[in-house]
Design a protein around this motif. Structure first.
Motif, PDB file in Angstrom:
ATOM      1  N   TRP A 147       0.965  -1.032  -0.077  1.00 40.54           N
ATOM      2  CA  TRP A 147       0.194  -0.052   0.079  1.00 40.54           C
ATOM      3  C   TRP A 147       0.997   1.482  -0.052  1.00 40.54           C
ATOM      4  O   TRP A 147       0.596   2.200  -0.776  1.00 40.54           O
ATOM      5  N   ILE A 148       2.049   1.126   0.854  1.00 37.18           N
ATOM      6  CA  ILE A 148       2.869   2.507   0.814  1.00 37.18           C
ATOM      7  C   ILE A 148       3.512   2.511  -0.527  1.00 37.18           C
ATOM      8  O   ILE A 148       3.420   3.837  -1.202  1.00 37.18           O
ATOM      9  N   ASP A 149       3.764   1.468  -1.417  1.00 39.46           N
ATOM     10  CA  ASP A 149       4.496   1.659  -2.539  1.00 39.46           C
ATOM     11  C   ASP A 149       3.550   2.143  -3.629  1.00 39.46           C
ATOM     12  O   ASP A 149       3.768   2.860  -4.565  1.00 39.46           O
ATOM     13  N   ARG A 150       2.187   1.959  -3.413  1.00 47.52           N
ATOM     14  CA  ARG A 150       1.122   2.552  -4.264  1.00 47.52           C
ATOM     15  C   ARG A 150       0.592   4.211  -3.770  1.00 47.52           C
ATOM     16  O   ARG A 150      -0.675   4.217  -4.411  1.00 47.52           O
ATOM     17  N   GLY A 151       1.403   4.506  -2.880  1.00 39.32           N
ATOM     18  CA  GLY A 151       0.925   5.857  -2.520  1.00 39.32           C
ATOM     19  C   GLY A 151      -0.280   6.070  -1.464  1.00 39.32           C
ATOM     20  O   GLY A 151      -0.793   7.291  -1.445  1.00 39.32           O
ATOM     21  N   PHE A 152      -0.755   4.992  -0.727  1.00 43.52           N
ATOM     22  CA  PHE A 152      -1.837   5.069   0.062  1.00 43.52           C
ATOM     23  C   PHE A 152      -1.385   6.126   1.356  1.00 43.52           C
ATOM     24  O   PHE A 152      -0.451   5.829   1.792  1.00 43.52           O
ATOM     25  N   THR A 153      -2.133   6.962   1.728  1.00 43.58           N
ATOM     26  CA  THR A 153      -1.991   7.609   2.863  1.00 43.58           C
ATOM     27  C   THR A 153      -2.980   7.678   4.101  1.00 43.58           C
ATOM     28  O   THR A 153      -2.856   8.138   4.978  1.00 43.58           O
ATOM     29  N   SER A 154      -4.045   6.520   3.860  1.00 49.18           N
ATOM     30  CA  SER A 154      -5.073   6.496   4.956  1.00 49.18           C
ATOM     31  C   SER A 154      -5.189   5.060   5.201  1.00 49.18           C
ATOM     32  O   SER A 154      -4.863   4.385   4.114  1.00 49.18           O
ATOM     33  N   VAL A 155      -5.476   4.945   6.250  1.00 51.27           N
ATOM     34  CA  VAL A 155      -5.581   3.347   6.652  1.00 51.27           C
ATOM     35  C   VAL A 155      -6.675   3.020   7.921  1.00 51.27           C
ATOM     36  O   VAL A 155      -6.817   3.953   8.802  1.00 51.27           O
ATOM     37  N   LYS A 156      -7.237   2.033   7.686  1.00 49.00           N
ATOM     38  CA  LYS A 156      -8.489   1.499   8.728  1.00 49.00           C
ATOM     39  C   LYS A 156      -7.702   0.504   9.469  1.00 49.00           C
ATOM     40  O   LYS A 156      -7.462  -0.645   8.738  1.00 49.00           O
ATOM     41  N   VAL A 157      -8.014   0.409  10.659  1.00 51.29           N
ATOM     42  CA  VAL A 157      -7.304  -0.787  11.559  1.00 51.29           C
ATOM     43  C   VAL A 157      -8.475  -1.580  12.244  1.00 51.29           C
ATOM     44  O   VAL A 157      -9.364  -0.893  12.616  1.00 51.29           O
ATOM     45  N   LYS A 158      -8.441  -2.591  12.309  1.00 51.17           N
ATOM     46  CA  LYS A 158      -9.192  -3.521  13.277  1.00 51.17           C
ATOM     47  C   LYS A 158      -8.946  -3.511  14.659  1.00 51.17           C
ATOM     48  O   LYS A 158      -7.913  -3.820  15.046  1.00 51.17           O
ATOM     49  N   GLY A 159      -9.986  -3.350  15.418  1.00 53.41           N
ATOM     50  CA  GLY A 159      -9.731  -3.459  16.962  1.00 53.41           C
ATOM     51  C   GLY A 159     -11.125  -3.458  17.734  1.00 53.41           C
ATOM     52  O   GLY A 159     -12.199  -3.685  17.245  1.00 53.41           O
ATOM     53  N   GLY A 160     -11.020  -3.026  18.933  1.00 55.59           N
ATOM     54  CA  GLY A 160     -12.011  -3.044  19.944  1.00 55.59           C
ATOM     55  C   GLY A 160     -11.973  -3.854  21.085  1.00 55.59           C
ATOM     56  O   GLY A 160     -12.931  -3.635  22.128  1.00 55.59           O
ATOM     57  N   LEU A 161     -11.148  -4.751  21.346  1.00 56.16           N
ATOM     58  CA  LEU A 161     -10.925  -5.495  22.618  1.00 56.16           C
ATOM     59  C   LEU A 161      -9.975  -5.088  23.582  1.00 56.16           C
ATOM     60  O   LEU A 161     -10.059  -5.510  24.601  1.00 56.16           O
ATOM     61  N   ASP A 162      -8.915  -4.424  23.089  1.00 53.66           N
ATOM     62  CA  ASP A 162      -7.773  -4.386  23.938  1.00 53.66           C
ATOM     63  C   ASP A 162      -7.183  -2.893  23.856  1.00 53.66           C
ATOM     64  O   ASP A 162      -6.535  -2.740  22.783  1.00 53.66           O
ATOM     65  N   LEU A 163      -7.459  -2.060  24.461  1.00 56.56           N
ATOM     66  CA  LEU A 163      -7.184  -0.510  24.381  1.00 56.56           C
ATOM     67  C   LEU A 163      -5.618  -0.555  24.268  1.00 56.56           C
ATOM     68  O   LEU A 163      -5.305   0.115  23.540  1.00 56.56           O
ATOM     69  N   SER A 164      -4.922  -1.090  25.080  1.00 53.70           N
ATOM     70  CA  SER A 164      -3.426  -0.960  25.112  1.00 53.70           C
ATOM     71  C   SER A 164      -2.877  -1.402  23.836  1.00 53.70           C
ATOM     72  O   SER A 164      -2.093  -0.884  23.130  1.00 53.70           O
ATOM     73  N   ALA A 179       5.329   7.663   5.925  1.00 50.59           N
ATOM     74  CA  ALA A 179       6.536   7.540   4.788  1.00 50.59           C
ATOM     75  C   ALA A 179       5.657   7.972   3.804  1.00 50.59           C
ATOM     76  O   ALA A 179       6.314   8.566   2.561  1.00 50.59           O
ATOM     77  N   ASN A 180       4.376   8.445   3.439  1.00 53.30           N
ATOM     78  CA  ASN A 180       3.778   8.817   2.449  1.00 53.30           C
ATOM     79  C   ASN A 180       3.271  10.426   2.728  1.00 53.30           C
ATOM     80  O   ASN A 180       2.844  11.039   1.899  1.00 53.30           O
ATOM     81  N   THR A 181       2.940  10.651   4.057  1.00 56.44           N
ATOM     82  CA  THR A 181       2.352  12.054   4.475  1.00 56.44           C
ATOM     83  C   THR A 181       2.743  12.188   5.743  1.00 56.44           C
ATOM     84  O   THR A 181       2.669  11.241   6.676  1.00 56.44           O
ATOM     85  N   PRO A 182       2.743  13.683   6.288  1.00 55.85           N
ATOM     86  CA  PRO A 182       3.272  13.670   7.553  1.00 55.85           C
ATOM     87  C   PRO A 182       2.213  13.388   8.430  1.00 55.85           C
ATOM     88  O   PRO A 182       2.002  13.081   9.692  1.00 55.85           O
ATOM     89  N   HIS A 183       0.757  13.524   8.074  1.00 52.54           N
ATOM     90  CA  HIS A 183      -0.505  13.415   8.834  1.00 52.54           C
ATOM     91  C   HIS A 183      -1.361  12.288   8.060  1.00 52.54           C
ATOM     92  O   HIS A 183      -2.447  12.747   7.411  1.00 52.54           O
ATOM     93  N   PRO A 184      -1.071  10.935   8.229  1.00 53.32           N
ATOM     94  CA  PRO A 184      -1.941   9.797   7.781  1.00 53.32           C
ATOM     95  C   PRO A 184      -3.276  10.016   8.223  1.00 53.32           C
ATOM     96  O   PRO A 184      -3.549  10.470   9.392  1.00 53.32           O
ATOM     97  N   GLY A 185      -4.204   9.897   7.311  1.00 54.84           N
ATOM     98  CA  GLY A 185      -5.439   9.446   7.859  1.00 54.84           C
ATOM     99  C   GLY A 185      -5.728   8.107   8.572  1.00 54.84           C
ATOM    100  O   GLY A 185      -5.433   7.010   8.083  1.00 54.84           O
ATOM    101  N   VAL A 186      -6.293   8.071   9.736  1.00 52.42           N
ATOM    102  CA  VAL A 186      -6.401   6.709  10.670  1.00 52.42           C
ATOM    103  C   VAL A 186      -7.781   6.621  11.050  1.00 52.42           C
ATOM    104  O   VAL A 186      -8.312   7.345  11.785  1.00 52.42           O
ATOM    105  N   MET A 187      -8.450   5.060  10.661  1.00 52.71           N
ATOM    106  CA  MET A 187      -9.718   4.967  11.095  1.00 52.71           C
ATOM    107  C   MET A 187      -9.613   3.665  12.144  1.00 52.71           C
ATOM    108  O   MET A 187      -8.686   2.666  11.852  1.00 52.71           O
ATOM    109  N   LEU A 188     -10.481   3.490  13.061  1.00 58.20           N
ATOM    110  CA  LEU A 188     -10.714   2.293  13.865  1.00 58.20           C
ATOM    111  C   LEU A 188     -11.927   1.690  13.246  1.00 58.20           C
ATOM    112  O   LEU A 188     -13.142   2.689  13.426  1.00 58.20           O
ATOM    113  N   ASP A 189     -12.117   0.349  13.239  1.00 57.60           N
ATOM    114  CA  ASP A 189     -13.195  -0.504  13.024  1.00 57.60           C
ATOM    115  C   ASP A 189     -13.557  -1.366  14.200  1.00 57.60           C
ATOM    116  O   ASP A 189     -12.752  -2.205  14.219  1.00 57.60           O
ATOM    117  N   ALA A 190     -14.733  -1.081  14.761  1.00 55.05           N
ATOM    118  CA  ALA A 190     -14.802  -2.137  16.101  1.00 55.05           C
ATOM    119  C   ALA A 190     -15.633  -3.147  15.672  1.00 55.05           C
ATOM    120  O   ALA A 190     -16.135  -4.063  16.449  1.00 55.05           O
TER     121      ALA A 190
END
Length: 402
Positions: A147-164, A179-190
């Motif tokens: 994804w980094i090689d293809r220029g993606f700057t945002s990512v969705k992460v799976k989580g919701g069970l363990d805060l730490s 690596a692609n932007t100083p401020h990536p878009g970050v999302m969480l999917d519960a």
């Protein structure tokens, strides 16, 4: 031209890694991909991806019809199952047939589907979504390299069970995408794993350290009051809608102000996505299609004015499926071939062996019994799991799970 026949095929997607979410995961990383093919009296064929559910029962609604009447035939399919209802799995079968109809419409016109749908630009922005919940921390950088090689700057992460664990992984993945932007878009999917107050506490704790663009499905998909409560209580947007099987199911959520990013499942078809996008646009809300490594719905995303970003779950294609697009500059550059850009090698598909299915009893499509009822969110590690509270997928144990 008239629709004369239907055939169904199933191929597989080899992800090359475990895939899943907070509800469970497929340890072998091989999932089934249902396909439908509509035949016509002039030899053209239309291809849909997504579901076989009730396609044989719904097919008579479009048999003998001109496939160019896409909107009318979509409504005809909904009307065909009026008494039993079009929600749930049936909606997936209608969606697959709908994709095949739009594919035929564009092929008849001799142009790519995005052009038939009225798009001006064939580039569609996206975000990475690797369904990575079972991937160990030290393998994340290698996982996202493509994804980094293809220029993606945002990512969705799976989580919701363990805060730490979620804090650690969100921070690590954010660094990878810097690596692609100083401020990536970050999302969480519960994935609907919390109750109302639990969600607010959990998200608020995350937001002390991570700026989240959105939190996806923090509550059950129909909980309009609860989702609105969360939207008012946290900085992140609330994204939901991928599991709503019908336009009418969005109304209570929209009326309650319960959704900030309106999502639609890719497998539910092009007409559904277009209608959801229109309703969202009427309320000045962005829309985002969810799911699939390859979806004809991406052509529709290129054509609507309020598209935010599509979910790209994998960089490869299902076995025996050739896709006319490129993954570049953080999105999808749709191709120029007539139709939706999906071509099938049915001989290769026939030779393929389905090792495991997505909808296994222990996989991510089965809601755990204690979801939303955990006083302490993180449960005991599942057998073979590298993450707290997760369960690996196992082969089906009963014929009614398919």
């Amino acid at each position: 031209m008239k629709i004369t026949g239907l055939r169904t095929l199933t191929t597989l997607q080899d992800w090359g890694r475990p895939v899943g979410d907070v509800n469970g995961f497929i340890s072998g990383g091989v999932t089934d991909v249902p396909l439908v093919v509509l035949e016509t009296d002039e030899g053209l064929e239309g291809i849909g991806i997504g579901s076989h559910a009730d396609v044989a029962r719904v097919f008579p609604a479009i048999e003998g019809q001109d496939p160019r009447a896409t909107f009318a035939l979509y409504d005809r399919m909904l009307a065909w199952v009026f008494k039993s209802g079009h929600g749930g799995a049936t909606f997936g079968g209608i969606g697959a047939l709908d994709m095949a109809l739009w594919d035929l419409k564009a092929k008849i016109a001799g142009e790519p589907l995005w052009r038939t749908l009225g798009a001006l630009d064939r580039f569609v922005p996206g975000y990475a979504s690797a369904l990575e919940i079972a991937i160990p921390d030290d393998e994340l950088e290698g996982l996202y390299a493509g994804w980094i090689d293809r220029g993606f700057t945002s990512v969705k992460v799976k989580g919701g069970l363990d805060l730490s664990s979620d804090l650690r992984r969100l921070a690590r993945i954010r660094e990878i995408f810097r690596a692609n932007t100083p401020h990536p878009g970050v999302m969480l999917d519960a994935n609907e794993s919390w109750n109302r107050k639990q969600a607010i506490r959990y998200i608020s704790a995350l937001e002390e350290h991570i700026d989240l663009a959105w939190v996806e499905e923090p509550l059950r998909r129909w909980d309009a009051e609860g989702l609105a409560m969360i939207s008012r209580s946290v900085r992140a947007g609330v994204a939901t809608g991928e599991n709503l099987t019908g336009l009418e199911q969005y109304k209570p959520l929209l009326d309650a102000g319960a959704v900030d990013i309106v999502q639609a499942g890719s497998m539910w078809g092009i007409t559904h996505f277009l209608r959801v996008a229109t309703v969202a646009h009427s309320r000045d809300l962005p829309v985002s299609p969810v799911g699939s490594a390859a979806s004809p719905v991406w052509h529709a995303a290129a054509a609507v004015p309020n598209h935010l970003a599509l979910e790209l779950q994998d960089l490869g294609a299902p076995l025996g499926v050739r896709l006319d697009h490129e993954l570049v500059d953080g999105g999808v550059l749709l191709g120029l071939e007539p139709g939706n850009g999906v071509q099938l090698d049915e001989a290769s598909i026939a030779d393929g062996l389905l090792e495991q299915g997505w909808a296994q009893p222990a996989g991510p499509h089965v809601r755990p019994a204690r979801a939303g009822l955990r006083l302490v969110p993180d449960g005991p590690p599942g057998e073979g799991s590298t993450r707290p509270g997760l369960r690996p997928g196992r082969p089906p144990v009963a014929p009614d799970h398919g």
